[in-house]
Enzyme design. Structure first.
Site, short mmCIF file in Angstrom:
data_model
loop_
_atom_site.label_atom_id
_atom_site.label_comp_id
_atom_site.label_asym_id
_atom_site.label_seq_id
_atom_site.Cartn_x
_atom_site.Cartn_y
_atom_site.Cartn_z
N ILE A 693 0.81 -1.23 0.00
CA ILE A 693 0.00 0.00 0.00
C ILE A 693 0.83 1.27 0.00
CG2 ILE A 693 -2.02 -1.06 1.08
CD1 ILE A 693 -1.11 0.07 3.76
N VAL A 701 5.33 -0.64 2.99
CA VAL A 701 4.25 -0.88 3.94
C VAL A 701 3.20 -1.76 3.26
CG1 VAL A 701 2.50 0.17 5.41
CG2 VAL A 701 4.67 1.35 5.02
N ASP A 814 11.64 13.48 12.67
CA ASP A 814 11.12 13.45 11.30
C ASP A 814 9.63 13.76 11.30
OD1 ASP A 814 11.22 13.24 8.58
OD2 ASP A 814 11.17 11.05 8.51
#
Length: 985
Positions: A693, A701, A814
């Site tokens: 996905i 992922v 991040d």
């Protein structure tokens, strides 16, 4: 018969009429052709906003979009294409219409440099508005022919350099707005030559630091001067007093120093003075008392000293802000006689004495903030005489006496902070039931008496803080009706009786502090509704019974203190499922073996005082009693079982390592972090392209649906040559997410590793990332501003938890919209901890070189570029960028910003508005945020003040100096306190 003589006069008039009609018709025909030519060759109308600009039989453009004609002369006098989405360069062709007076092209995507020769065609204009576009280069040069220009607005562009000398030669110019550009020259003295000027706004430009030119005092017709945040330094010139027509003076957020000049008394028509956030010092000038029209005075955030002059109170002030100075002395009693006073802000000074007894009696006072001073005696009883008072803030003073009975009738109150005083006595019963209260802090006083059952009427209450008082009696069950309550702190009082069992039904409760009272009975056990609870402190009471095992099922609980009670039974093994930063069950009557997870020296002090607790490892606790020696037969049976078990285990490992037949199977190392019903065999075979996905910087992922029907997200980290970096990411995720739990942080369920494989299994989040929704096809799901605001608050809470509640603190490193996931209800979950480090590791490893830059382009704090060091303020900067994304709907490096520009610069340059009329204060310009706000947002859901507040928080977060950025905890407070402080309709 005499010859017939015709009168030529009617024929002459008819001929003239026909000629005039022909002339008018030809003029409109020519204007129509000009408009069509500009549409087809000089602008791009991608939105098809000008679809009605088509030729017609009458050659009449007066009904076209944006066109306005003079009905008498049938001529085009105005072109207004505001917010139509047109693109291209400066469409100078419009100015070929000789009757054109007004040209407004604001809030579009026009750009490029404006050259003097094409601009010269527009010399007959009276109004030129090009604000909110993408023009670059220097400000355009205006030739001397521009003698008719009255209004010039070039704000919200990217103009650089100096203000040209031609800007001082407009003989009739009344409005000049250049705010929010990149002008980096000096503020020129020749602007003082604009004798007809009534409004001047140069705010939010990075001018070279320098003084405000004294020549501006020559602008005798000037009514509005706004030069906020423009690097003005030095003394405020005495010539400012020559601006006899001035109504609004705003020089805030600069570096003005020295005293406020006595010449300011010459501003005899001024209604508003904003000089806050400068370096002004000295005493307030007596001349302020001569400003008989003054309604709003804000001198906060300076270094002013001395006393508040008595005669200043005779002014018609509606709002007085003198906070954050060094002012002292008593408040003059005459202040209370001002019938116009609506806001009084004097916090963070050194004022002493009493507040005027009649304060609020003669005015519709709406806000009072005198916190952090040295006021004494009772609170004035008439503060809410007109029932308009909304905010009452008096904390950190020495107010004493009882809370006035009149406060019980103040139904307008929604924000009350009276903590840290010496107030005493019973609270008026009606005060507990004020229906609009959203925040009530009364902690650290000497109040006594009971908490009234009328508290159930305060349906909007979100925070109730009553700690460190002398309240007594039972906690009324009516408190369970406060379904919006997020924080309840009644610690260090004298409450008695049982804890109401219904309290577990408060679904939004995050903090519950009841320590150091005299509560008895059992701890309520049905806790399934406490999904958001992070802190529970019931210590130092007289609670009995056992510790409810249900505590172990609270997903976000990180602080649990049950010390110094009369609790019995064993420590429930279910508590070991919690990821606790604070755990204490000491000094109770607990018995049995300490659960293995707590059988560690780290928890020793949390277990002491329970004489019947035993531990095989902790020497300070008695050892657990050993069982009787086993019989010989039992030993033989156990030995046989052990041999069988070892043999089976060896066979299993061999089969896992070498497989059956030719199929190779890895030897996996797994860890679980939540209660799960799957293993690696339910995951690894499904990491296929059909389930893929997405991909990120650290791996791919996958979405995997388990046999149980549950769906999980699986990140398979990149392998190959980056093995060392992959291992670092893997360890970082496991070390951080494996130890923390919070409602706004994604849950790590399981990890699995082999020689060439690293996978992490998370809860599956239905709506993907914020970036996917905000910048993708699903954006229609975020049309509602309230959803975006909730995402901002939730993400801030998650980061604040990492920075302030984890021990040691964790830096994400991040933060970006891609790493904020949205569940089915659009609750934000901070994710992707591959670069995360504890603050302790950052300090110890600070000098070590990094394998790659920590963070993502557009979100990285500017100091990282030259220091290569990250702190918690680096996360704050990145979060500020996310806030800007939520407001604008733009990516951090949107192409529309142009080269060498980004979202932070764009928002910084767009921080103020400049409406044509009005007072010029921030409160008057909400609608001018239109070009900043995401156009896809449903405007009916937008609270423009709330949007502006979020932008202000974002600007604080993205300050160029880390020391000026707020902590994440402060960011949460700023966002949530604003929501609390706004009255709900």
């Amino acid at each position: 018969m005499p010859p017939l003589i015709l009168n030529p006069l009617p024929f002459l008039l008819l001929a003239l009429l026909c000629l005039s009609c022909f002339s008018l018709g030809f003029s409109l025909y020519r204007d129509t052709q000009i408009l069509l030519r500009v549409k087809n060759s000089q602008i791009v109308d991608k939105n098809d906003s000008l679809k009605d600009w088509v030729p017609n039989g009458y050659h009449n453009p007066c009904n076209w979009t944006g066109i306005n004609c003079d009905a008498r002369n049938q001529s085009v006098v105005s072109v207004d294409l505001t917010s139509t989405g047109i693109q291209g360069g400066f469409p100078f062709g419009f100015c070929r219409i000789r009757t054109l007076q007004n040209l407004t092209l604001a809030q579009n995507s026009l750009g490029d440099i404006i050259l003097p020769r094409p601009l010269a065609l527009c010399s007959h204009l009276r109004l030129l508005d090009l604000s909110g576009n993408l023009f670059v280069g220097g400000l355009p040069e205006f030739l001397s022919d521009f003698s008719e220009l009255r209004l010039l607005n070039l704000s919200y562009n990217n103009f650089t350099g100096d203000i040209p000398a031609s800007f001082g030669r407009f003989p009739r110019l009344s409005v000049l707005c250049l705010y929010s550009n990149l002008l980096n020259g000096t503020i020129p003295p020749f602007l003082g030559n604009l004798s007809e000027l009534t409004r001047l706004d140069l705010s939010y430009n990075p001018f070279k630091p320098g003084p405000l030119p004294s020549e501006l005092g020559n602008l005798s017709k000037l009514e509005v001067m706004i030069i906020r945040n423009a690097n003005i330094a030095g003394d405020l010139p005495d010539s400012i007093g020559k601006l006899v027509s001035l109504k609004n003076l705003d020089l805030s957020t600069n570096s003005l120093s020295g005293k406020i000049p006595d010449g300011i008394s010459g501003l005899r028509n001024v209604e508003q003075i904003e000089l806050y956030e400068n370096l002004l010092s000295g005493e307030l000038p007596q001349g302020l008392s001569n400003l008989s029209s003054l309604r709003r005075l804000d001198l906060s955030l300076n270094s002013l000293t001395g006393k508040l002059p008595d005669n200043i109170c005779a002014l018609l002030l509606t709002s007085l802000h003198l906070n954050d100075n060094f002012l002292e002395g008593e408040i003059p009693a005459s202040l209370a006689s001002n019938p116009n006073l609506e806001e009084l802000h004097l916090f963070n000074n050194s004022f002493t004495g009493k507040l005027p007894e009649d304060l609020g009696r003669n005015s519709e006072l709406m806000a009072l903030d005198v916190s952090t001073n040295d006021f004494i005696d009772e609170l004035p009883r008439y503060l809410c005489q007109r029932n308009k008072l909304q905010r009452l803030i008096t904390f950190k003073n020495r107010f004493s006496g009882a809370l006035p009975e009149q406060f019980g009738e103040c139904h307008s109150l929604y924000y009350v902070r009276i903590e840290d005083n010496q107030l005493s006595g019973n609270v008026p019963p009606k005060f507990w039931g004020l229906p609009r209260l959203q925040l009530l802090r009364m902690d650290n006083n000497r109040f006594e008496g009971m908490l009234s059952p009328s508290i159930s009427d305060v349906w909007e209450l979100e925070k109730l803080i009553l700690s460190r008082n002398r309240f007594s009696g039972h906690l009324p069950v009516e408190i369970c009706e406060l379904h919006k309550l997020e924080a309840l702190d009644i610690s260090l009082n004298r409450f008695t009786g049982e804890v109401p069992s219904c309290i577990t039904g408060l679904r939004k409760l995050q903090t519950l502090r009841m320590q150091e009272n005299m509560f008895t009975g059992d701890i309520p056990s049905k806790m399934s509704s406490w999904a958001d609870l992070t802190e529970l402190n019931l210590s130092h009471n007289r609670l009995s019974g056992t510790i409810p095992p249900e505590l172990g099922s609270l997903p976000d609980l990180t602080y649990l203190d049950l010390a110094v009670n009369l609790l019995t039974g064993e420590i429930p093994a279910e508590l070991t499922k919690l990821k606790l930063n604070q755990f204490n069950v000491s000094f109770n009557k607990l018995y049995g073996k300490v659960p293995a997870a707590f059988d560690h020296q780290l928890y020793l002090s949390s277990l002491l005082g329970n004489t019947d607790l035993c531990s095989p490892d902790l020497k300070s606790l008695p050892p657990c009693s050993k069982s009787r020696p086993l019989s010989l037969i039992a030993v033989i049976i156990l030995a046989a079982c052990a041999v069988l078990l070892v043999g089976s285990l060896l066979w299993f490992i061999k089969s896992k390592s070498f497989g059956f037949g030719d199929k190779y199977k890895r030897a996996y190392k797994t860890s679980t972090f939540q209660r799960i019903e799957f293993n690696e065999e339910d995951i690894v075979p499904f990491l296929t392209s059909e389930n893929h996905i997405g991909s990120g910087s650290s791996g791919r992922v996958y979405r995997v649906k388990l046999k149980t029907g549950e769906t999980v997200a699986v990140k398979k980290l990149w392998g190959g040559t980056e093995k060392e970096e992959t291992e670092s990411v893997f360890k970082s995720e496991v070390e951080t997410l494996g130890q923390i739990r919070h409602a706004n942080i994604v849950k790590l369920l399981f990890s699995c590793s082999a020689d060439d494989l690293r996978i992490l299994v998370y809860e599956y989040v239905e709506n993907g990332s914020l970036a996917d929704v905000l910048h993708g096809e699903k954006c229609e799901q975020l049309m509602d501003w309230s959803k975006r605001f909730s995402i901002a608050v939730g993400a801030a809470q998650g980061l604040a938890y990492l920075h302030h509640d984890c021990v040691p603190p964790i830096l994400h490193r991040d933060v970006k919209s891609n790493n904020i996931l949205l569940d089915q209800e659009f609750r934000p979950l901070v994710a992707d901890f591959g670069l995360a480090k504890t603050l302790q590791r950052v300090v110890t490893e600070g000098a070590a070189p990094m394998s790659r830059i920590a963070g993502s382009h557009g979100y990285i704090a500017p100091e990282y570029a030259y220091t290569l060091k990250v702190t918690e303020k680096s996360d704050v900067y990145s979060f500020g960028v996310v806030l800007m994304e939520l407001v604008t709907g733009k990516r951090p490096n949107d192409p529309s910003f142009g080269e060498n520009n980004d979202l932070v610069k764009w928002i910084t340059e767009s921080a103020l508005s400049c409406p044509e009329g009005g007072s010029g204060n921030v409160e008057g310009g909400w609608n001018n945020l239109a070009h900043v706000i995401d156009p896809r947002l449903d405007r009916s859901t937008c609270d423009y003040q709330e949007v502006d507040m979020v932008l202000n928080v974002a600007l604080l977060c993205t300050s160029g100096f880390p020391i000026n950025r707020p902590s994440m905890r402060r960011v949460v407070e700023l966002l949530k306190e604003y929501k609390v402080s706004r009255p709900k309709t």
